[in-house]
Design a protein around this motif. Structure first.
Motif, PDB file in Angstrom:
ATOM      1  N   SER A 392       0.849  -1.193   0.000  1.00 12.48           N
ATOM      2  CA  SER A 392       0.000   0.000   0.000  1.00 12.48           C
ATOM      3  C   SER A 392       0.881   1.237   0.000  1.00 12.48           C
ATOM      4  O   SER A 392       1.892   1.286   0.721  1.00 12.48           O
ATOM      5  CB  SER A 392      -0.903   0.019   1.235  1.00 12.48           C
ATOM      6  OG  SER A 392      -1.769  -1.093   1.240  1.00 12.48           O
ATOM      7  N   PRO A 393       0.516   2.260  -0.775  1.00 11.12           N
ATOM      8  CA  PRO A 393       1.326   3.486  -0.801  1.00 11.12           C
ATOM      9  C   PRO A 393       1.162   4.285   0.489  1.00 11.12           C
ATOM     10  O   PRO A 393       0.069   4.348   1.058  1.00 11.12           O
ATOM     11  CB  PRO A 393       0.764   4.249  -2.003  1.00 11.12           C
ATOM     12  CG  PRO A 393      -0.655   3.790  -2.114  1.00 11.12           C
ATOM     13  CD  PRO A 393      -0.657   2.356  -1.680  1.00 11.12           C
ATOM     14  N   ILE A 394       2.240   4.863   0.932  1.00 12.96           N
ATOM     15  CA  ILE A 394       2.214   5.813   2.058  1.00 12.96           C
ATOM     16  C   ILE A 394       2.288   7.200   1.453  1.00 12.96           C
ATOM     17  O   ILE A 394       3.252   7.525   0.762  1.00 12.96           O
ATOM     18  CB  ILE A 394       3.395   5.569   3.012  1.00 12.96           C
ATOM     19  CG1 ILE A 394       3.363   4.143   3.551  1.00 12.96           C
ATOM     20  CG2 ILE A 394       3.370   6.575   4.153  1.00 12.96           C
ATOM     21  CD1 ILE A 394       4.619   3.749   4.321  1.00 12.96           C
ATOM     22  N   LYS A 395       1.262   8.008   1.710  1.00 14.23           N
ATOM     23  CA  LYS A 395       1.188   9.319   1.071  1.00 14.23           C
ATOM     24  C   LYS A 395       1.310  10.434   2.106  1.00 14.23           C
ATOM     25  O   LYS A 395       0.837  10.311   3.237  1.00 14.23           O
ATOM     26  CB  LYS A 395      -0.133   9.473   0.311  1.00 14.23           C
ATOM     27  CG  LYS A 395      -0.271   8.514  -0.864  1.00 14.23           C
ATOM     28  CD  LYS A 395      -1.546   8.781  -1.656  1.00 14.23           C
ATOM     29  CE  LYS A 395      -1.661   7.847  -2.851  1.00 14.23           C
ATOM     30  NZ  LYS A 395      -2.886   8.117  -3.640  1.00 14.23           N
ATOM     31  N   SER A 396       1.929  11.521   1.672  1.00 13.37           N
ATOM     32  CA  SER A 396       2.044  12.703   2.519  1.00 13.37           C
ATOM     33  C   SER A 396       0.724  13.455   2.509  1.00 13.37           C
ATOM     34  O   SER A 396      -0.198  13.139   1.753  1.00 13.37           O
ATOM     35  CB  SER A 396       3.172  13.610   2.022  1.00 13.37           C
ATOM     36  OG  SER A 396       2.859  14.098   0.727  1.00 13.37           O
ATOM     37  N   SER A 397       0.635  14.477   3.340  1.00  8.75           N
ATOM     38  CA  SER A 397      -0.606  15.258   3.436  1.00  8.75           C
ATOM     39  C   SER A 397      -0.927  15.975   2.135  1.00  8.75           C
ATOM     40  O   SER A 397      -2.081  16.319   1.891  1.00  8.75           O
ATOM     41  CB  SER A 397      -0.494  16.273   4.582  1.00  8.75           C
ATOM     42  OG  SER A 397       0.652  17.085   4.426  1.00  8.75           O
ATOM     43  N   ASP A 398       0.083  16.214   1.294  1.00 12.50           N
ATOM     44  CA  ASP A 398      -0.176  16.867   0.014  1.00 12.50           C
ATOM     45  C   ASP A 398      -0.333  15.871  -1.136  1.00 12.50           C
ATOM     46  O   ASP A 398      -0.341  16.258  -2.302  1.00 12.50           O
ATOM     47  CB  ASP A 398       0.926  17.877  -0.316  1.00 12.50           C
ATOM     48  CG  ASP A 398       2.310  17.231  -0.396  1.00 12.50           C
ATOM     49  OD1 ASP A 398       2.394  16.001  -0.269  1.00 12.50           O
ATOM     50  OD2 ASP A 398       3.302  17.965  -0.564  1.00 12.50           O
ATOM     51  N   GLY A 399      -0.459  14.575  -0.820  1.00 12.14           N
ATOM     52  CA  GLY A 399      -0.758  13.571  -1.838  1.00 12.14           C
ATOM     53  C   GLY A 399       0.443  12.903  -2.467  1.00 12.14           C
ATOM     54  O   GLY A 399       0.277  12.019  -3.321  1.00 12.14           O
ATOM     55  N   ARG A 400       1.672  13.274  -2.101  1.00 12.34           N
ATOM     56  CA  ARG A 400       2.855  12.636  -2.670  1.00 12.34           C
ATOM     57  C   ARG A 400       3.034  11.234  -2.090  1.00 12.34           C
ATOM     58  O   ARG A 400       2.799  11.012  -0.895  1.00 12.34           O
ATOM     59  CB  ARG A 400       4.101  13.459  -2.372  1.00 12.34           C
ATOM     60  CG  ARG A 400       4.186  14.800  -3.072  1.00 12.34           C
ATOM     61  CD  ARG A 400       5.456  15.550  -2.670  1.00 12.34           C
ATOM     62  NE  ARG A 400       5.474  15.872  -1.255  1.00 12.34           N
ATOM     63  CZ  ARG A 400       6.302  15.348  -0.370  1.00 12.34           C
ATOM     64  NH1 ARG A 400       7.230  14.483  -0.757  1.00 12.34           N
ATOM     65  NH2 ARG A 400       6.254  15.712   0.905  1.00 12.34           N
ATOM     66  N   GLU A 435       6.615  12.037   7.373  1.00 10.18           N
ATOM     67  CA  GLU A 435       6.475  13.493   7.220  1.00 10.18           C
ATOM     68  C   GLU A 435       7.201  14.224   8.336  1.00 10.18           C
ATOM     69  O   GLU A 435       7.770  15.297   8.112  1.00 10.18           O
ATOM     70  CB  GLU A 435       5.002  13.879   7.199  1.00 10.18           C
ATOM     71  CG  GLU A 435       4.301  13.575   5.901  1.00 10.18           C
ATOM     72  CD  GLU A 435       3.060  14.404   5.688  1.00 10.18           C
ATOM     73  OE1 GLU A 435       3.103  15.379   4.920  1.00 10.18           O
ATOM     74  OE2 GLU A 435       2.034  14.069   6.302  1.00 10.18           O
ATOM     75  N   ARG A 436       7.198  13.639   9.533  1.00 10.32           N
ATOM     76  CA  ARG A 436       7.958  14.257  10.623  1.00 10.32           C
ATOM     77  C   ARG A 436       9.443  14.256  10.293  1.00 10.32           C
ATOM     78  O   ARG A 436      10.143  15.245  10.529  1.00 10.32           O
ATOM     79  CB  ARG A 436       7.707  13.497  11.916  1.00 10.32           C
ATOM     80  CG  ARG A 436       8.608  13.916  13.080  1.00 10.32           C
ATOM     81  CD  ARG A 436       8.245  13.108  14.311  1.00 10.32           C
ATOM     82  NE  ARG A 436       9.148  13.386  15.405  1.00 10.32           N
ATOM     83  CZ  ARG A 436      10.244  12.671  15.669  1.00 10.32           C
ATOM     84  NH1 ARG A 436      10.563  11.653  14.881  1.00 10.32           N
ATOM     85  NH2 ARG A 436      11.020  12.969  16.696  1.00 10.32           N
ATOM     86  N   GLU A 437       9.920  13.144   9.719  1.00  2.00           N
ATOM     87  CA  GLU A 437      11.335  13.080   9.351  1.00  2.00           C
ATOM     88  C   GLU A 437      11.651  14.107   8.271  1.00  2.00           C
ATOM     89  O   GLU A 437      12.706  14.751   8.295  1.00  2.00           O
ATOM     90  CB  GLU A 437      11.673  11.665   8.860  1.00  2.00           C
ATOM     91  CG  GLU A 437      13.141  11.448   8.543  1.00  2.00           C
ATOM     92  CD  GLU A 437      14.027  11.518   9.770  1.00  2.00           C
ATOM     93  OE1 GLU A 437      15.248  11.664   9.608  1.00  2.00           O
ATOM     94  OE2 GLU A 437      13.493  11.448  10.911  1.00  2.00           O
ATOM     95  N   GLU A 438      10.732  14.259   7.301  1.00  2.00           N
ATOM     96  CA  GLU A 438      10.923  15.286   6.273  1.00  2.00           C
ATOM     97  C   GLU A 438      10.969  16.672   6.904  1.00  2.00           C
ATOM     98  O   GLU A 438      11.778  17.517   6.514  1.00  2.00           O
ATOM     99  CB  GLU A 438       9.799  15.222   5.245  1.00  2.00           C
ATOM    100  CG  GLU A 438       9.940  14.112   4.216  1.00  2.00           C
ATOM    101  CD  GLU A 438       8.918  14.241   3.099  1.00  2.00           C
ATOM    102  OE1 GLU A 438       8.007  15.084   3.220  1.00  2.00           O
ATOM    103  OE2 GLU A 438       9.037  13.511   2.104  1.00  2.00           O
TER     104      GLU A 438
END
Length: 871
Positions: A392-400, A435-438
């Protein structure tokens, strides 16, 4: 018909007469019977719902008829408006206290008195059931109740209640005083897989422990027997197939009149999705609070998933900025498998994970051996006895797509509902951690790197430089600091715009990176200032290296379709000769850079002791200038401007003068640029304006006819948007008209003609204040910008006038300037007129006025007054 409609407070159920005629045999007959039973329940009971705050949400027809309200009227009511008292067999309790218990998830059963619309009382036997949402919060309270009925009616009531119990989505078990099960409802088998015969005579804790040797489930459930006030706890249990489930167990002990335990009633609600989310989220967030790395967090998620679902091997892969897979966690997968995936490019046929990341949606492969997605990769999992997978894809809050979460199985199969629940939770938590790591990487980037160029910023540059110096000192090696500043960069921003200027800075940074050796450090301080640190250089090659940088940066840049030919000034300091710490070396290199700019730009300058002396003098002079402005120790001298044809007084120019107690007379050519550099030019201009206007008012009050006074302002003064209002107030204070003031502006104002500057000049023009273009003809860009400014006068620079007697070029240029003035209908005032020959030539060319020693030097106000009276 959904089982949970019994407690939903819906409108009365209606029977389909066609269905009533269908035979009861088979599934259709069973459905008919179920609907018939539910309809009977709806007719027999009062069913209604409240929200968590006690507002009535829904009610069936029985309840509405019993209390005498219409449906619309009822929906405006609250529990405290309907219910007078509540008794659960231990005395009357307040509704507020009962409601507090309900919000905690505790149920209530007892006798309640309700107020009817006509004022009468309605006694009901009610059970209040708090219903949690997926997060465990109580959002609704369902009430199942009946009017108080006679014993003869209890058999029908019991039948209907049993129907309701069996049709509920919860599992209900009743145990005897010995803790062994004597009854389970149909929901028990639906939820946990145990038929009634499998469950009877078993202890609930032993039955649901799944044969686990640790005994945790059994111990948790055995505690409920000793709880006389009721037991409510979330417990991890196992169904008949060994699959783990999180259930909310609500147990109530039943005692006889002598207080002896008779039965234990257990109600089990499946809260697996909510609890899995809660447990995983708590552990992930705790790990993040404890500053665990993203790899540690991902491994923890995988291990927790594998504990809940032992048939699964879980993995997490990150997708980097270039679209390549990077393993983060795979605790149960072979190391060789994870290593083989490192750096694989995502695509439409790259196994399950690479394809899922590429498509941005889940990919399920029940048989790796035959699925074409694995044609190029099945040699990796099959030898490890891995036969199926689901990614399953893991997506960021902006859809990436920033990663993938994978399940691997050692048998050919599809994921079940429990796997879907786990993945839904884990994908969310993995996205949160990634996303936290980003964000942390972004914060580190902002903290230590320049956002525009990507070079180390001042903080990181200083830290790296100090390390380089510390390494060089024991070995007695030198470290060179090159301070680079682009020449005339402000002009690029002003004429071509900041986007072009930013692009140029990025290109300069890239070129500096290419020029630097592996051991060199390149950083950006601010604006157009860069630093290159060169550790362990060969002393004889430092000048050559700096010249190589100078030449390389002077090569043309193509920026936004524009070709730019910048130059750079470089100042150099050397450790340890010019300083033993980076702050000192940077300051000395900065001083050397200014020396290079002063010498003509596009050159290299090394720091020297003389340079340091000059800098100290400059700092002392700056402090003295600040003190002089505060103490009003500066003075204005005034030089008359005379009409060249008739000798009449044309105007007077105010010129600042400074005599220091110990340094003596300090030239304006020295202190005015200093004021601009140290931010005092605004104060200096404001003082000169006020002083000149005050003096003009004094002369006129003394009966002297002075047409106007001219005051020099710098480009910085015109950045002040309040300048027009300040001038208007000053003129009004001294009773002067706007035309009495002439503001002299230089080429610096022209070159700095930003939108704000032009707006200030336009406001001054509307006010009626006149503008004079000082030193006209000396600037290469004055003609190009003159059309953008509204000026009333041109001033011919003294450098032209001084060569009129013998220099044909000076005569030609002077004539050209006067012709420009004529074409624009602007008078021209010549500066530096010192003899009659110059005066005659200027008259012949049509110059309006002149000022210089031929008429009068600049004089203090008192002496100029005598000069005026002498005329």
């Amino acid at each position: 018909m959904k089982p949970d409609l019994l407690f939903s407070g819906m409108e009365p159920l209606m029977l389909d007469t066609h269905q009533a005629s269908v035979s009861s045999a088979g599934p259709q007959g069973a459905a008919w019977h179920t609907q018939n039973y539910l309809a009977s329940m709806d007719r027999a009971l009062l069913l209604f719902d409240f929200d968590a705050d006690g507002a009535l949400l829904k009610a069936n027809a029985n309840f509405l008829a019993a209390v005498g309200y219409t449906r619309e009227e009822a929906l405006t009511l609250r529990h405290d408006m309907l219910c007078d008292s509540m008794d659960e067999g231990k005395g009357i309790a307040s509704g507020e206290r009962i409601w507090t218990r309900l919000r905690r998830g505790e149920h209530f059963s007892g006798t309640c008195r309700y107020r009817m619309k006509d004022g009468g009382s309605l006694w009901i036997e009610a059970t209040y059931l708090p219903l949690p949402d997926e997060d465990g919060a109580i959002t609704r309270v369902s009430v199942v109740s009946r009017k108080s009925i006679a014993d003869a009616e209890r058999q029908e009531e019991i039948r209907l209640l049993l129907l309701g119990i069996n049709e509920t989505g919860n599992a209900v078990a009743v145990s005897g005083c010995d803790g062994r099960i004597v009854y389970v409802n149909d929901g028990f088998q639906r939820m946990l897989g145990f038929a009634r015969g499998d469950a009877l005579h078993q202890e609930l804790g032993e039955l649901l422990a799944g044969g686990r040797p640790d005994g945790g489930t059994r111990e948790e459930l055995d505690r409920r027997i000793a709880c006389r006030e009721g037991f409510h706890k979330d417990v991890l249990v196992y169904d008949r197939c060994g699959k783990p489930l999180w259930v909310s167990v609500m147990a109530n002990s039943v005692f006889d009149d002598r207080g002896t335990l008779v039965n234990i009633v257990d109600v089990l609600t499946d809260i697996t999705p909510t609890k899995v989310h809660e447990v995983l989220q708590r552990r992930v967030l705790q790990a993040m609070v404890n500053e665990a790395s993203v790899v540690e967090v991902m491994n923890m998620v995988c291990r927790e998933v594998e504990r809940l679902a032992p048939e699964v091997a879980a993995t997490v892969l990150r997708v980097d900025d270039t679209g390549h897979l990077r393993p983060l966690a795979s605790p149960s997968m072979p190391d060789a498998y994870s290593s083989a995936l490192d750096g694989v490019k995502i695509g439409p046929n790259v196994g399950a994970c690479g394809t899922s990341a590429f498509l941005g949606r889940p990919v399920i492969v029940p048989d790796i051996a035959t699925d074409p997605l694995w044609d190029d990769y099945r040699h990796l999992p099959l030898p490890e006895d891995i036969k199926a997978c689901w990614s399953s894809p893991i997506k960021s809050s902006d859809g990436r797509v920033i990663g993938t979460f994978g399940f691997y199985f050692r048998e050919r199969r599809l994921p079940d509902d429990f796997h879907h629940r786990l993945v839904d939770v884990c994908v969310y938590l993995c996205a949160l951690a990634l996303e936290r790591e980003e964000a942390r990487a972004r914060i580190r980037q902002l903290a230590f790197y320049d956002e525009l160029t990507g070079l180390p910023n001042r903080n990181l540059l200083l830290a790296q430089a100090e390390q380089a110096i510390a390494r060089a000192e024991p070995e007695r090696k030198r470290v060179a600091v090159l301070f680079l500043d682009l020449d005339r960069f402000k002009q690029v921003n002003d004429t071509l715009g900041h986007p072009i200027g930013d692009a140029l800075l990025r290109d300069v940074a890239q070129r500096l990176r290419r020029l630097a050796r592996a051991s060199d450090i390149v950083g950006r301080l601010s604006g157009d200032e860069f630093v290159m640190l060169m550790p362990d250089f060969e002393h004889g090659r430092l000048t050559a290296a700096a010249e190589h940088v100078l030449v390389a940066l002077a090569q043309p840049f193509s920026v936004g379709g524009v070709t730019l030919n910048p130059s750079v000034s470089i100042g150099i300091s050397v450790f340890p000769e010019n300083g033993r710490d980076m702050d000192t070396l940077l300051r000395h290199a900065d001083m050397a850079m200014y020396q290079a700019k002063t010498a003509g730009r596009n050159r290299i300058s090394f720091f020297s002791a003389e340079m340091n002396r000059q800098a100290q003098e400059r700092l002392a002079l700056e402090a003295a200038l600040r003190d002089a402005l505060e103490a009003k120790a500066l003075r204005l001298h005034y030089q008359p401007q005379v009409g060249l044809k008739n000798g009449s007084l044309y105007g007077i120019e105010a010129l600042a003068r400074w005599r220091h107690p110990t340094l003596g007379d300090i030239s304006p050519a020295r202190f005015v640029p200093l004021a601009e550099e140290c931010g005092l030019i605004g104060d200096l201009g404001d003082w000169a304006l006020r002083e000149a206007c005050s003096q003009l008012a004094i002369w006129r009050n003394n009966g002297l006819r002075v047409p106007s006074v001219s005051v020099n302002l710098s480009a910085t003064n015109f950045h002040n948007l309040n300048l027009p209002r300040m001038i208007a107030a000053t003129l009004a204070e001294f009773g002067l008209a706007p035309a009495d003031l002439m503001l002299e502006i230089t080429e610096g104002v022209v070159l700095d003609a930003t939108a704000g500057t032009l707006r200030t000049i336009a406001e001054l023009h509307r006010l009626g204040v006149r503008l004079s273009m000082d030193d006209f003809g000396t600037g290469y860009s004055s003609l190009g910008h003159l059309r953008r400014l509204i000026v009333d006068e041109l001033k011919l620079d003294r450098s032209f006038v001084q060569g009129l007697e013998s220099d044909d070029a000076a005569r030609a240029l002077t004539s050209a300037v006067i012709r420009i003035g004529e074409s624009l209908s602007l008078p021209v005032v010549a500066e530096g007129v010192e003899n009659e020959e110059q005066r005659r030539f200027l008259i012949e060319q049509g110059c309006a006025a002149g000022q210089g020693f031929l008429f009068s030097p600049p004089l203090p106000a008192g002496e100029l007054e005598e000069w005026l009276r002498g005329r």
